[in-house]
Design a protein around this motif. Structure first.
Motif, PDB file in Angstrom:
ATOM      1  N   ILE A 142      -5.733   0.130   0.669  1.00  0.00           N
ATOM      2  CA  ILE A 142      -6.392  -0.044  -0.492  1.00  0.00           C
ATOM      3  C   ILE A 142      -4.696  -0.073  -1.679  1.00  0.00           C
ATOM      4  O   ILE A 142      -4.149   0.575  -1.080  1.00  0.00           O
ATOM      5  N   PRO A 143      -3.738  -1.340  -2.597  1.00  0.00           N
ATOM      6  CA  PRO A 143      -3.259  -0.846  -3.573  1.00  0.00           C
ATOM      7  C   PRO A 143      -3.352   0.152  -4.375  1.00  0.00           C
ATOM      8  O   PRO A 143      -4.544   0.695  -4.541  1.00  0.00           O
ATOM      9  N   MET A 196      -4.094   8.979   1.032  1.00  0.00           N
ATOM     10  CA  MET A 196      -3.698   8.986   2.145  1.00  0.00           C
ATOM     11  C   MET A 196      -2.428   8.125   2.783  1.00  0.00           C
ATOM     12  O   MET A 196      -1.921   8.567   3.532  1.00  0.00           O
ATOM     13  N   VAL A 197      -0.876   8.102   1.574  1.00  0.00           N
ATOM     14  CA  VAL A 197      -0.257   8.378   2.046  1.00  0.00           C
ATOM     15  C   VAL A 197       1.017   9.357   2.567  1.00  0.00           C
ATOM     16  O   VAL A 197       1.456   9.547   3.034  1.00  0.00           O
ATOM     17  N   MET A 198      -0.516  10.588   1.843  1.00  0.00           N
ATOM     18  CA  MET A 198      -0.005  11.981   2.420  1.00  0.00           C
ATOM     19  C   MET A 198      -0.565  12.490   3.247  1.00  0.00           C
ATOM     20  O   MET A 198      -0.585  14.132   3.604  1.00  0.00           O
ATOM     21  N   GLY A 199      -1.329  11.653   3.686  1.00  0.00           N
ATOM     22  CA  GLY A 199      -1.808  12.422   4.856  1.00  0.00           C
ATOM     23  C   GLY A 199      -3.323  13.595   4.278  1.00  0.00           C
ATOM     24  O   GLY A 199      -3.991  13.849   5.136  1.00  0.00           O
ATOM     25  N   LEU A 200      -3.822  13.327   3.072  1.00  0.00           N
ATOM     26  CA  LEU A 200      -4.595  14.159   2.531  1.00  0.00           C
ATOM     27  C   LEU A 200      -6.648  13.107   3.135  1.00  0.00           C
ATOM     28  O   LEU A 200      -7.582  13.781   2.856  1.00  0.00           O
ATOM     29  N   ILE A 201      -6.370  12.057   3.390  1.00  0.00           N
ATOM     30  CA  ILE A 201      -7.290  11.415   3.216  1.00  0.00           C
ATOM     31  C   ILE A 201      -6.805  10.507   4.732  1.00  0.00           C
ATOM     32  O   ILE A 201      -5.913  10.050   4.816  1.00  0.00           O
ATOM     33  N   PRO A 202      -8.183   9.735   5.359  1.00  0.00           N
ATOM     34  CA  PRO A 202      -7.780   8.554   6.339  1.00  0.00           C
ATOM     35  C   PRO A 202      -6.924   7.609   5.586  1.00  0.00           C
ATOM     36  O   PRO A 202      -7.665   7.022   4.714  1.00  0.00           O
ATOM     37  N   THR A 203      -5.976   7.413   7.085  1.00  0.00           N
ATOM     38  CA  THR A 203      -5.946   5.518   6.012  1.00  0.00           C
ATOM     39  C   THR A 203      -6.816   4.426   5.910  1.00  0.00           C
ATOM     40  O   THR A 203      -7.418   4.130   7.341  1.00  0.00           O
ATOM     41  N   ILE A 204      -6.687   4.476   4.590  1.00  0.00           N
ATOM     42  CA  ILE A 204      -7.417   3.185   3.956  1.00  0.00           C
ATOM     43  C   ILE A 204      -6.684   1.715   3.416  1.00  0.00           C
ATOM     44  O   ILE A 204      -5.862   2.949   1.907  1.00  0.00           O
ATOM     45  N   ASP A 207       0.423  -1.083  -0.077  1.00  0.00           N
ATOM     46  CA  ASP A 207      -0.018   0.161  -0.129  1.00  0.00           C
ATOM     47  C   ASP A 207       0.699   1.130  -0.174  1.00  0.00           C
ATOM     48  O   ASP A 207       0.443   2.713  -0.198  1.00  0.00           O
ATOM     49  N   TYR A 208       2.406   0.614   0.686  1.00  0.00           N
ATOM     50  CA  TYR A 208       2.513   2.116   0.723  1.00  0.00           C
ATOM     51  C   TYR A 208       4.038   2.479  -0.454  1.00  0.00           C
ATOM     52  O   TYR A 208       5.526   3.315  -0.393  1.00  0.00           O
ATOM     53  N   ILE A 209       3.596   2.464  -1.349  1.00  0.00           N
ATOM     54  CA  ILE A 209       4.626   1.945  -2.606  1.00  0.00           C
ATOM     55  C   ILE A 209       5.409   2.849  -2.701  1.00  0.00           C
ATOM     56  O   ILE A 209       6.491   3.362  -3.687  1.00  0.00           O
ATOM     57  N   PHE A 210       3.588   3.877  -3.259  1.00  0.00           N
ATOM     58  CA  PHE A 210       3.642   5.543  -3.415  1.00  0.00           C
ATOM     59  C   PHE A 210       4.566   6.164  -2.889  1.00  0.00           C
ATOM     60  O   PHE A 210       6.081   7.202  -3.199  1.00  0.00           O
TER      61      PHE A 210
END
Ligand code: ZN
Lengths: 642, 425
Positions: free
Chosen positions: B392-393, B382-390, B320-323
């Motif tokens: 998905i790939p 999500m990875v940048m904190g703009l959306i709550p942690t969810i 999920d955190y590949i970005f």
């Protein structure tokens, strides 16, 4: 419209992401540095700190290993606190306090839990260390002083403070740095250069592997050894003689400007500032505001120079051609100017030329020559400035610009200085006390010793310095360049002759040393202090300057003994013995030595603070003590090592 | 000869190139995030980078198969495909395996297989099929309900598998329905629901109420044709009631860990010591992920040079955190590039969809674009904190065979449908 909803959403989200990325990666991101990267562990390899040797190659300062117990709070697992505390010799409360401090500092960075274990404690602890997760032992190197001498010369090392860390990025929390003495002034040379190892960490703070196979790693460069100009035996002897006294001694080799001995009394054992006891002892020394053991009297003590200053008055008078060597000035037990009178010890009607004036320390002679200097062109304002310039050429009135990390400029007044008190008219009589080294002139022992060195050299001196050589390096050329005074060479001979007569038949005739032609000058300076805000006069300071031998001088010395009364009483004896010790290596005047070891000034120092009324000078009774066996034993132990 | 070349070119090569760019660049980042520092062995089938390489090779096989099947097959068999997908989702409850708390996997020995990744394509086919039916009109509530049920069944099954992230993806179908005629009131309601929810959580019920009253009244009085007072009052009441419901749900119904995620996202926690604690626990991933991205700076530390990636500071970095790997090693240039490729891909699919002659193909294309979009938005957001942690790939980018194949099939069915548009009539 309907077909644009998703399209617009995609574009908006794309722009929003780009903005956020720009913020994170460009706007809020610092430029990348391996040193700042907290995914990389930086392990510093500390080099050996350079040793310090005396001028004869005797080792004075070496290193010893020391062991710190470190803690990384987040790796700490529940442990047998009781046993651990016993091993560390701390109690439970200290344990909790230290752990709390470490946590406040950082959860993931190492913190010094207990510093500088003794070798014995380390040996026991080392085997059990594995049981205590989160704790480990870190080896460090501390100073090892081979003798107990020279605390003020050698200085000490201590942990860097935040001010230093912020100023110089080389230093990191917990690093050691020279704090005083040569440790401070030669810090850059002694410390060497730390090596660094970059290690890739993982998120559990474990090491993974050397970062890029160690491409960026560096090896530590060992610090360079230095040889200082101090003669350890002479230093040790001077420290012994200064036991139970306060004051400073500076001995200089005139031909080189090398400082042979630099004594400040009282002193302390430099080993007291090493290891775990350091902070306790430092606090004790630091807060002793009366004896001030950390105050280097030989460099920082600013005193009126007293009679030795007459040598300079004489030299300037000769240079300014306001007197010649044959002229005699009659002394009527003193010098009368206006309605004031400056007393003198001469018999009434004594006729002194410059040589006998120095020998007898005639106030009248130097007061009148001083006036002639100032009034030479009928303008005392110009006269005092010229006088001041001559003095400054001897290194007075300013820092000596040398390699000692503390010092004082002293004071050489000029017309500007007096402007506040005498804004308009200015006559030579206003400042006549300067002629005999009392008024506004003030010097430090090292400045006075340097004046004597210049006289010994008949006109020039070398910046007094402490460094003799650096292994694999050269010392600055400024220490090898002579500095010429404004006095012509020929004018020194009568002054030297006068100083020789001081020993021959004058105020120091009782201090002669068989086989050495010593030239000297005594001094006695009134001294005042404030006690509980009250201006109080104390017993005079005893001052003596000398050089020897008369031809080809090997040593120039200035001795200040606080409250020692007249010059030859304490300071003169010490100067003679130091000269004999340095030139002959043995002492023939054991009578002088014994006198010094059995006479103490400690009562003298204590009485103003006793609250009782007390007498000074003539009314003060000299304190006699048995020979200090302990001090003598320390001296002998030191000598064995040298 | 010329005709044959023509046939090849009827596939939309722009989409295919964008697809391979994402898959290829994704693989490089998986390699970076998962290599252990030892010599690389691309075929040990142990390390994620090696497995992913195999997955990519197999996905090429899938592409060939997908493109070889007759385009009509997908429309005709969409219901059967949908049923098979539902069965496979149900089967997980009997034969499935639990990974990271989600029971959504079949264990096939050599690899695990996640049916929900394929259910997206199946549902997209079913929805497209239903919408394109001549009897369907989304203006009517009955049809709205039917299509909602088609979407809801797999979504609920996946929710029951405890895979909240994948469930949320089904919200993507809203874009499809709206494009195909769902009344605008749904869009407005959805927006209002989101606004009221955020206002309530961030600023409290009172401010939400005031905002609602003021804006509804403003709306009421600025309209030339005044809506009825009763209607306006009802809307205000509904908003206030909803605000209370959100508060109540947040305080009592939502599980603690999701509450924390919302709290971090809306920055509800102000106490510095609590915040510090959160950074070590619930906010740990986000904190590390932002740090990793930020540390890349403008041009990044270079391929395989990321210190935080090598040190595995970001958990689940290859999935999920590949970005964050892109961020650290390729910097702003890399991250912007990835965002740009995704935007281009989605817009390209949208553009092609609008060109379709059959409603089935258009609705399906819309579903593909929407699913890609939702994944893209939630993952990178999500990875940048703009959306709550969810969890998905990132499509085509994150490690994982099921995910890659699911998206490959999803996309290439559309490429096949698109290639067939000349033969439609
Ligand atoms: Zn006289």
């Amino acid at each position: 419209m309907r077909q644009f909803l998703l399209f617009i959403s995609v574009v908006i989200v794309g722009l929003l992401f780009t903005a956020r990325l720009f913020y994170l990666q460009v706007y809020a991101s610092d430029s990348y540095s391996l040193y700042e990267d907290n995914a990389i562990r930086k392990v510093y390899k500390y080099p050996k700190r350079g040793f310090v040797y005396d001028r004869n190659g005797e080792l004075l300062v070496a290193n010893q290993p020391s062991y710190d117990v470190m803690v990384i709070p987040r790796e700490v697992k529940p442990l047998d606190t009781l046993e651990f505390c016993q091993l560390l010799k701390i109690d439970k409360e200290q344990f909790n306090k230290q752990l709390e401090k470490a946590k406040n500092y950082s959860y993931r960075l190492p913190y010094v839990f207990v510093s500088q274990l003794s070798k014995e404690d380390y040996a026991i602890l080392q085997e059990k260390m594995r049981k205590y997760e989160g704790f480990y032992i870190q080896k460090r190197s501390l100073r090892q002083y081979e003798t107990t001498i020279g605390a003020n010369v050698l200085g000490d090392i201590g942990e860097v403070n935040n001010a230093i860390i912020n100023k110089d990025p080389y230093y990191k929390m917990g690093d050691l740095i020279g704090k005083q003495g040569v440790e401070a002034s030669y810090e850059d040379i002694l410390r060497g250069k730390k090596g660094i190892q970059f290690i890739q960490k993982d998120r559990f703070n474990r090491n993974i592997a050397p970062y890029k196979n160690g491409t960026y790693d560096t090896l530590p460069e060992p610090g360079k050894d230095i040889t200082i100009t101090i003669d350890a035996k002479l230093q040790a002897y001077g420290e012994l003689l200064m036991q139970h006294k306060r004051g400073g001694i500076i001995a200089i080799e005139p031909q080189t400007g090398e400082i042979l001995a630099m004594i400040s009394a009282p002193t302390y054992d430099p080993n007291a500032l090493v290891g775990r006891k350091r902070s306790k002892n430092f606090t004790k020394l630091f807060y002793d505001t009366i004896a001030k053991p950390l105050f280097n009297r030989s460099l920082q003590g600013v005193y009126e120079p007293g009679s030795p200053f007459k040598l300079l008055t004489g030299l300037i008078a000769l240079q300014e051609d306001v007197i010649d060597t044959s002229e005699k000035i009659t002394c009527y037990t003193g010098y009368k100017y206006g309605n004031r009178f400056m007393k003198c010890h001469c018999a009434s009607g004594t006729r002194n030329d410059i040589i006998s004036a120095i020998e007898k320390s005639c106030n009248a002679y130097f007061a009148s020559t001083y006036r002639r200097i100032l009034d030479k062109n009928g303008n005392a304002s110009l006269g005092i400035n010229r006088w001041s310039d001559h003095l400054k050429s001897f290194g007075l009135g300013n820092f000596l610009n040398n390699d000692l990390n503390v010092g004082q400029p002293g004071r050489v007044p000029d017309r500007e200085y007096y402007r506040r008190i005498y804004p308009n008219t200015f006559y030579s009589t206003y400042t006549i006390s300067n002629s005999i080294g009392q008024g506004e002139v003030a010097t430090t022992p090292i400045q006075l010793a340097n004046v004597v060195a210049a006289i010994a050299n008949r006109g020039h001196y070398f910046t007094p310095h402490i460094i003799k050589s650096i292994s694999g390096d050269t010392i600055p050329s400024k220490y090898k360049t002579p500095i010429h005074t404004t006095i012509d060479k020929k004018h020194f001979d009568p002054v030297v002759e006068g100083m020789f007569e001081v020993y021959n038949k004058g105020t120091a005739s009782s201090l002669k040393v068989e086989g050495i032609d010593i030239c000297g000058k005594t001094g006695t300076v009134e001294n005042f202090t404030k006690i509980d805000g009250k201006h109080t006069q104390l017993t005079d300071h005893s001052i003596f300057v000398a050089f020897a031998p008369k031809d080809n001088p090997k040593i120039a010395i200035a001795v200040f003994v606080e409250n020692g009364y007249w010059g030859s009483r304490f300071a003169g004896k010490i100067a003679s013995l130091m000269i004999e010790k340095y030139i002959k290596g043995t002492i023939s005047r054991t009578d002088l030595e014994h006198w010094l070891l059995t006479h103490s000034l400690e009562d003298e120092y204590a009485k103003p603070y006793s609250g009782e009324p007390f007498g000074i000078n003539r009314q003060a009774k000299l304190q006699v003590i048995p020979v200090d066996k302990e001090a003598l034993k320390i001296y002998e132990d030191n000598n064995k090592k040298l | 000869m010329l005709r044959k070349t023509d046939r090849h070119f009827k596939f939309d090569w722009i989409t295919i190139i964008l697809f391979f760019l994402l898959v290829g660049f994704g693989w490089l980042n998986i390699l970076s995030a998962s290599h252990t520092g030892e010599t690389l062995d691309y075929f040990n089938f142990q390390d994620p980078y090696s497995k992913q390489l195999i997955f990519i090779m197999l996905s090429v096989v899938l592409i060939i198969i997908t493109l070889s099947i007759d385009a009509k097959f997908y429309e005709r068999f969409s219901s059967i495909i949908y049923m098979v997908a539902l069965l496979s989702l149900v089967g997980v409850f009997i034969f499935g395996k639990t990974i990271n708390g989600a029971t959504s996997w079949y264990n096939l020995g050599v690899m695990t297989f996640q049916p929900s990744e394929f259910a997206k394509a199946a549902t997209a086919l079913a929805v497209a099929k239903y919408i394109s039916d001549l009897n369907t009109d989304l203006k009517y509530f009955k049809d709205q309900l039917k299509v909602f049920i088609i979407i809801a069944i797999p979504a609920i099954l996946i929710l029951l598998q405890n895979d909240t992230g994948s469930t949320l993806v089904y919200a993507a179908f809203f874009f499809v329905l709206y494009r195909e005629g769902l009344p605008t009131i749904y869009l407005i309601s959805a927006l209002l629901v989101i606004i009221i929810a955020i206002l309530t959580l961030k600023f409290g019920i009172i401010i939400t109420t005031i905002t609602a009253v003021v804006s509804v009244l403003a709306y009421h009085f600025t309209r030339r044709k005044k809506p009825s007072i009763i209607q306006t009052t009802l809307i205000i009441l509904a908003a206030i009631l909803f605000s209370f419901a959100i508060r109540y749900a947040y305080n009592t119904i939502i599980p603690a860990h999701q509450k924390d995620r919302i709290s971090i996202w809306l920055r509800l926690e102000k106490d510095p010591s609590e915040l510090r604690k959160m950074r070590q626990t619930v906010a740990y991933n986000l904190n590390e992920s932002e740090k990793a991205i930020s540390s890349g700076g403008f041009s990044g530390k270079g391929f395989l040079e990321g210190t935080r990636t090598t040190g595995k500071f970001v958990p689940e970095q290859h999935t999920d955190y590949i970005f964050t790997t892109v961020g650290e090693e390729w910097g702003f240039i890399g991250t912007f590039g990835v965002v740009l490729i995704f935007v281009l891909l989605i817009i390209r699919i949208l553009h092609l969809s609008e060109l379709q002659k059959s409603q089935f193909s258009r609705a399906y294309g819309y579903a593909v674009a929407s699913i890609f979009f939702i994944h893209f938005m939630i993952n990178i957001g999500m990875v940048m904190g703009l959306i709550p942690t969810i969890g998905i790939p990132l499509p085509l980018f994150s490690y994982g065979g099921s995910g890659l194949w699911g998206f490959t099939i999803l996309l290439f069915i559309f490429i096949k449908l698109d290639s067939n548009k000349i033969n439609e009539w």
